[in-house]
Design a protein around this motif. Structure first.
Motif, PDB file in Angstrom:
ATOM      1  N   THR A  64       0.817  -1.219   0.000  1.00  0.00           N
ATOM      2  CA  THR A  64       0.000   0.000   0.000  1.00  0.00           C
ATOM      3  C   THR A  64       0.851   1.269   0.000  1.00  0.00           C
ATOM      4  OG1 THR A  64      -0.114  -0.112   2.423  1.00  0.00           O
ATOM      5  CG2 THR A  64      -1.941  -1.091   1.182  1.00  0.00           C
ATOM      6  N   ALA A  65       2.161   1.128   0.108  1.00  0.00           N
ATOM      7  CA  ALA A  65       3.066   2.286   0.150  1.00  0.00           C
ATOM      8  C   ALA A  65       4.355   1.966  -0.597  1.00  0.00           C
ATOM      9  CB  ALA A  65       3.371   2.667   1.601  1.00  0.00           C
ATOM     10  N   ALA A  66       4.206   1.361  -1.763  1.00  0.00           N
ATOM     11  CA  ALA A  66       5.361   0.815  -2.494  1.00  0.00           C
ATOM     12  C   ALA A  66       5.918   1.813  -3.504  1.00  0.00           C
ATOM     13  CB  ALA A  66       4.960  -0.484  -3.183  1.00  0.00           C
ATOM     14  N   CYS A  67       6.406   2.953  -3.014  1.00  0.00           N
ATOM     15  CA  CYS A  67       6.881   3.984  -3.932  1.00  0.00           C
ATOM     16  C   CYS A  67       8.183   3.590  -4.633  1.00  0.00           C
ATOM     17  CB  CYS A  67       7.035   5.321  -3.214  1.00  0.00           C
ATOM     18  SG  CYS A  67       8.148   5.326  -1.795  1.00  0.00           S
ATOM     19  N   ILE A  68       9.048   2.840  -3.963  1.00  0.00           N
ATOM     20  CA  ILE A  68      10.288   2.370  -4.608  1.00  0.00           C
ATOM     21  C   ILE A  68       9.949   1.305  -5.649  1.00  0.00           C
ATOM     22  CG2 ILE A  68      12.519   1.265  -4.249  1.00  0.00           C
ATOM     23  CD1 ILE A  68      12.344   4.087  -3.053  1.00  0.00           C
ATOM     24  N   PHE A  69       9.086   0.374  -5.284  1.00  0.00           N
ATOM     25  CA  PHE A  69       8.631  -0.661  -6.216  1.00  0.00           C
ATOM     26  C   PHE A  69       8.007  -0.030  -7.456  1.00  0.00           C
ATOM     27  CE2 PHE A  69       5.319  -3.340  -7.953  1.00  0.00           C
ATOM     28  CZ  PHE A  69       5.876  -4.604  -7.989  1.00  0.00           C
ATOM     29  N   ASP A  70       7.109   0.931  -7.252  1.00  0.00           N
ATOM     30  CA  ASP A  70       6.417   1.566  -8.376  1.00  0.00           C
ATOM     31  C   ASP A  70       7.390   2.319  -9.276  1.00  0.00           C
ATOM     32  OD1 ASP A  70       4.051   0.574  -7.421  1.00  0.00           O
ATOM     33  OD2 ASP A  70       3.300   2.487  -6.645  1.00  0.00           O
ATOM     34  N   THR A  71       8.379   2.977  -8.668  1.00  0.00           N
ATOM     35  CA  THR A  71       9.358   3.727  -9.446  1.00  0.00           C
ATOM     36  C   THR A  71      10.242   2.789 -10.257  1.00  0.00           C
ATOM     37  OG1 THR A  71       9.351   5.511  -7.801  1.00  0.00           O
ATOM     38  CG2 THR A  71      11.219   5.431  -9.317  1.00  0.00           C
ATOM     39  N   ALA A  72      10.655   1.679  -9.627  1.00  0.00           N
ATOM     40  CA  ALA A  72      11.479   0.694 -10.339  1.00  0.00           C
ATOM     41  C   ALA A  72      10.692   0.043 -11.475  1.00  0.00           C
ATOM     42  CB  ALA A  72      11.984  -0.370  -9.372  1.00  0.00           C
ATOM     43  N   THR A 121      -1.217   0.488   6.380  1.00  0.00           N
ATOM     44  CA  THR A 121      -0.360  -0.663   6.624  1.00  0.00           C
ATOM     45  C   THR A 121       0.058  -0.651   8.078  1.00  0.00           C
ATOM     46  OG1 THR A 121       1.775  -1.728   6.120  1.00  0.00           O
ATOM     47  CG2 THR A 121       1.667   0.657   5.843  1.00  0.00           C
ATOM     48  N   MET A 122       0.217  -1.830   8.655  1.00  0.00           N
ATOM     49  CA  MET A 122       0.702  -1.887  10.032  1.00  0.00           C
ATOM     50  C   MET A 122       2.194  -1.568  10.100  1.00  0.00           C
ATOM     51  SD  MET A 122       1.042  -5.929  10.934  1.00  0.00           S
ATOM     52  CE  MET A 122       2.474  -6.881  10.388  1.00  0.00           C
ATOM     53  N   MET A 123       2.887  -1.603   8.945  1.00  0.00           N
ATOM     54  CA  MET A 123       4.323  -1.285   8.895  1.00  0.00           C
ATOM     55  C   MET A 123       4.483   0.229   8.879  1.00  0.00           C
ATOM     56  SD  MET A 123       5.643  -4.191   6.185  1.00  0.00           S
ATOM     57  CE  MET A 123       4.146  -4.636   5.309  1.00  0.00           C
ATOM     58  N   ALA A 124       4.225   0.855  10.033  1.00  0.00           N
ATOM     59  CA  ALA A 124       4.147   2.316  10.106  1.00  0.00           C
ATOM     60  C   ALA A 124       5.427   2.988   9.633  1.00  0.00           C
ATOM     61  CB  ALA A 124       3.826   2.744  11.537  1.00  0.00           C
ATOM     62  N   GLY A 125       6.562   2.412   9.953  1.00  0.00           N
ATOM     63  CA  GLY A 125       7.831   3.009   9.560  1.00  0.00           C
ATOM     64  C   GLY A 125       8.095   2.972   8.074  1.00  0.00           C
ATOM     65  N   LEU A 126       7.308   2.197   7.346  1.00  0.00           N
ATOM     66  CA  LEU A 126       7.479   2.080   5.906  1.00  0.00           C
ATOM     67  C   LEU A 126       6.329   2.719   5.139  1.00  0.00           C
ATOM     68  CD1 LEU A 126       8.655  -1.672   5.738  1.00  0.00           C
ATOM     69  CD2 LEU A 126      10.005   0.389   6.231  1.00  0.00           C
ATOM     70  N   ALA A 127       5.423   3.377   5.841  1.00  0.00           N
ATOM     71  CA  ALA A 127       4.245   3.985   5.204  1.00  0.00           C
ATOM     72  C   ALA A 127       4.599   5.354   4.646  1.00  0.00           C
ATOM     73  CB  ALA A 127       3.097   4.081   6.200  1.00  0.00           C
ATOM     74  N   CYS A 128       5.465   5.355   3.650  1.00  0.00           N
ATOM     75  CA  CYS A 128       5.961   6.583   3.028  1.00  0.00           C
ATOM     76  C   CYS A 128       5.663   6.514   1.536  1.00  0.00           C
ATOM     77  CB  CYS A 128       7.457   6.739   3.252  1.00  0.00           C
ATOM     78  SG  CYS A 128       7.974   6.565   4.986  1.00  0.00           S
ATOM     79  N   GLY A 129       5.131   7.578   0.983  1.00  0.00           N
ATOM     80  CA  GLY A 129       4.707   7.537  -0.405  1.00  0.00           C
ATOM     81  C   GLY A 129       5.607   8.252  -1.387  1.00  0.00           C
ATOM     82  N   GLU A 130       6.640   8.955  -0.897  1.00  0.00           N
ATOM     83  CA  GLU A 130       7.473   9.758  -1.787  1.00  0.00           C
ATOM     84  C   GLU A 130       8.941   9.403  -1.592  1.00  0.00           C
ATOM     85  OE1 GLU A 130       6.479  13.907  -1.437  1.00  0.00           O
ATOM     86  OE2 GLU A 130       4.310  13.473  -1.344  1.00  0.00           O
ATOM     87  N   PRO A 131       9.588   8.829  -2.606  1.00  0.00           N
ATOM     88  CA  PRO A 131      10.982   8.391  -2.464  1.00  0.00           C
ATOM     89  C   PRO A 131      11.938   9.551  -2.203  1.00  0.00           C
ATOM     90  CG  PRO A 131       9.975   7.436  -4.430  1.00  0.00           C
ATOM     91  CD  PRO A 131       9.051   8.506  -3.935  1.00  0.00           C
ATOM     92  N   CYS A 132      12.969   9.269  -1.442  1.00  0.00           N
ATOM     93  CA  CYS A 132      14.099  10.184  -1.256  1.00  0.00           C
ATOM     94  C   CYS A 132      14.958  10.112  -2.516  1.00  0.00           C
ATOM     95  CB  CYS A 132      14.898   9.746  -0.033  1.00  0.00           C
ATOM     96  SG  CYS A 132      16.538  10.469   0.119  1.00  0.00           S
ATOM     97  N   ASP A 133      15.178  11.251  -3.181  1.00  0.00           N
ATOM     98  CA  ASP A 133      15.887  11.188  -4.452  1.00  0.00           C
ATOM     99  C   ASP A 133      17.344  10.758  -4.290  1.00  0.00           C
ATOM    100  OD1 ASP A 133      16.787  13.582  -3.327  1.00  0.00           O
ATOM    101  OD2 ASP A 133      16.618  14.744  -5.177  1.00  0.00           O
TER     102      ASP A 133
END
Length: 398
Positions: free
Chosen positions: A259-267, A283-295
């Motif tokens: 539900t927060a796969a911004c790296i997957f989607d970019t790749a 997602t219960m993986m709160a630390g990974l619930a990020c939608g915008e990749p670090c460039d």
């Protein structure tokens, strides 16, 4: 689980010199200057490896880091130290913990307020570092953040607020207040005009990678590393690509919530653009619930990571339960929702026949030596118990 490969453009691979062994040694020396520093354990799961049919399985347990139950303090503390060093015209190698808390340095610095957005672990690390140095911290948390994580940050003396925003919007709020009030933004998300501190945070995570490298009795063939914005994943990938050249470089697989796969989607898109995920990203993986990749992190991953996996919460839950109730002979690891995602993904891949083809693509076999990083312990005890004790997010493995 879904798998995609990184398509590498050899002509445009970015430099990863800032994550080389020389820089990692300098980062480790900085962290060692803290009196509470202690190397975290690398756990060898021989019985799990035998069950999975691989040569060996190692997990770096970050629940012991600085008494904060998570790795995040490594990045925040090094970034704050580097910011102070730059402000004083010094090199970070000249600035130990003892020097930073000295009356001389504090007199030169005056009062500084560090601000950040976090689901919990990063904010606690920033707040802890600010308190250790006699400075202030302001922390914004996204909607739905754990009360326990809120209280842990508050206990470090920070001004902390749970907002009604998702993580990425909480970052924007923190940054706007940094601009408005003259605070110092400490975030591993990067954007145009905001590069130094995220880069220092990524370098700070190198202590964990270097420790693991020195602890390993043999070189890993595979690394599975979780991603939120991709800063941690970039740090680990870049370090191992520097110290393990050519064919010795481990196959690196990035693991994210679906539900927060911004790296997957970019790749997967492979169009030269960063792809964002919006909304609540449940997602219960709160630390990974990020939608915008670090460039900065993405530029490392684009050149040196190999695969990305998007997985459901029950994959992480499987990892939490298996690490928390290990096979006889293996050491127990208390791993939180974000920490157990890579280990859970490895177990799913190797234990379910339907993933045999994916294992073949990744190259997992009887000769594989797998390294994972459990980046947090039970930082939300109530949720940890509901998963491990009560069967929340059942893995449905037959």
């Amino acid at each position: 689980m879904q798998l995609t490969a990184f398509t590498k453009d050899i002509k445009n691979i970015n430099s990863i010199d800032f994550l080389n062994r020389e820089h990692a040694d300098k980062v480790l020396a900085f962290h060692k200057s803290f009196p509470m520093y202690k190397e975290t354990p690398l756990v060898e799961l021989k019985e799990m490896a035998a069950l999975l049919g691989i040569k060996n399985f190692f997990v770096k347990d970050e629940s012991y880091r600085f008494g904060l139950n998570a790795f995040k303090v490594l990045g925040g503390s090094f970034a704050i130290g580097s910011y102070i060093a730059k402000k004083l015209g010094m090199d970070i190698s000249e600035l130990s913990f003892e020097k930073m808390i000295s009356p001389e340095i504090k007199g030169k610095l005056g009062s500084i307020t560090f601000v950040t957005a976090t689901d919990g672990n990063h904010g606690r690390g920033v707040a802890w570092t600010a308190r250790q140095l006699g400075q202030k911290a302001v922390v914004y948390m996204p909607k739905g953040s754990s009360k326990e994580r809120f209280e842990n940050i508050k206990a470090e003396g920070a001004d902390v607020t749970i907002t009604d925003l998702n993580y990425d919007d909480a970052v924007r709020l923190a940054n706007s207040h940094a601009d408005e009030y003259g605070w110092v933004m400490v975030q591993d998300t990067s954007w145009k005009g905001y590069q130094d501190i995220p880069k220092w945070i990524i370098q700070g995570y190198g202590t964990m990678a270097l420790e693991a490298y020195k602890q390993l009795p043999e070189k890993p063939t595979h690394i599975f590393i979780q991603a939120g914005v991709g800063a941690l994943a970039g740090a680990v990938t870049g370090f191992f690509a520097n110290v393990c050249k050519g064919k010795e470089k481990p196959i690196v697989t990035i693991v994210e919530p679906d539900t927060a796969a911004c790296i997957f989607d970019t790749a997967k898109a492979d169009d030269g653009r960063l792809h964002f995920v919006g909304g609540s990203m449940n997602t219960m993986m709160a630390g990974l619930a990020c939608g915008e990749p670090c460039d900065i992190g993405w530029k490392v991953l684009a050149g040196y990571a190999d695969f990305a996996i998007a997985c459901a919460d029950n994959v992480s839950a499987k990892g939490m339960r298996a690490l928390g109730a290990p096979l006889a002979g293996d050491k127990r690891i208390i791993s939180g929702e974000s920490g157990a995602a890579p280990s859970g993904a490895v177990m799913e891949l190797l234990m379910k026949p339907e993933y045999a083809q994916l294992c073949g693509r990744i190259g997992l076999n009887q000769n594989s030596v797998v390294l994972c990083f459990s980046t947090e312990g039970a930082t939300d005890k109530k949720n940890y118990q509901s998963i491990v004790w009560d069967g929340k997010e059942a893995s449905c493995t037959e």
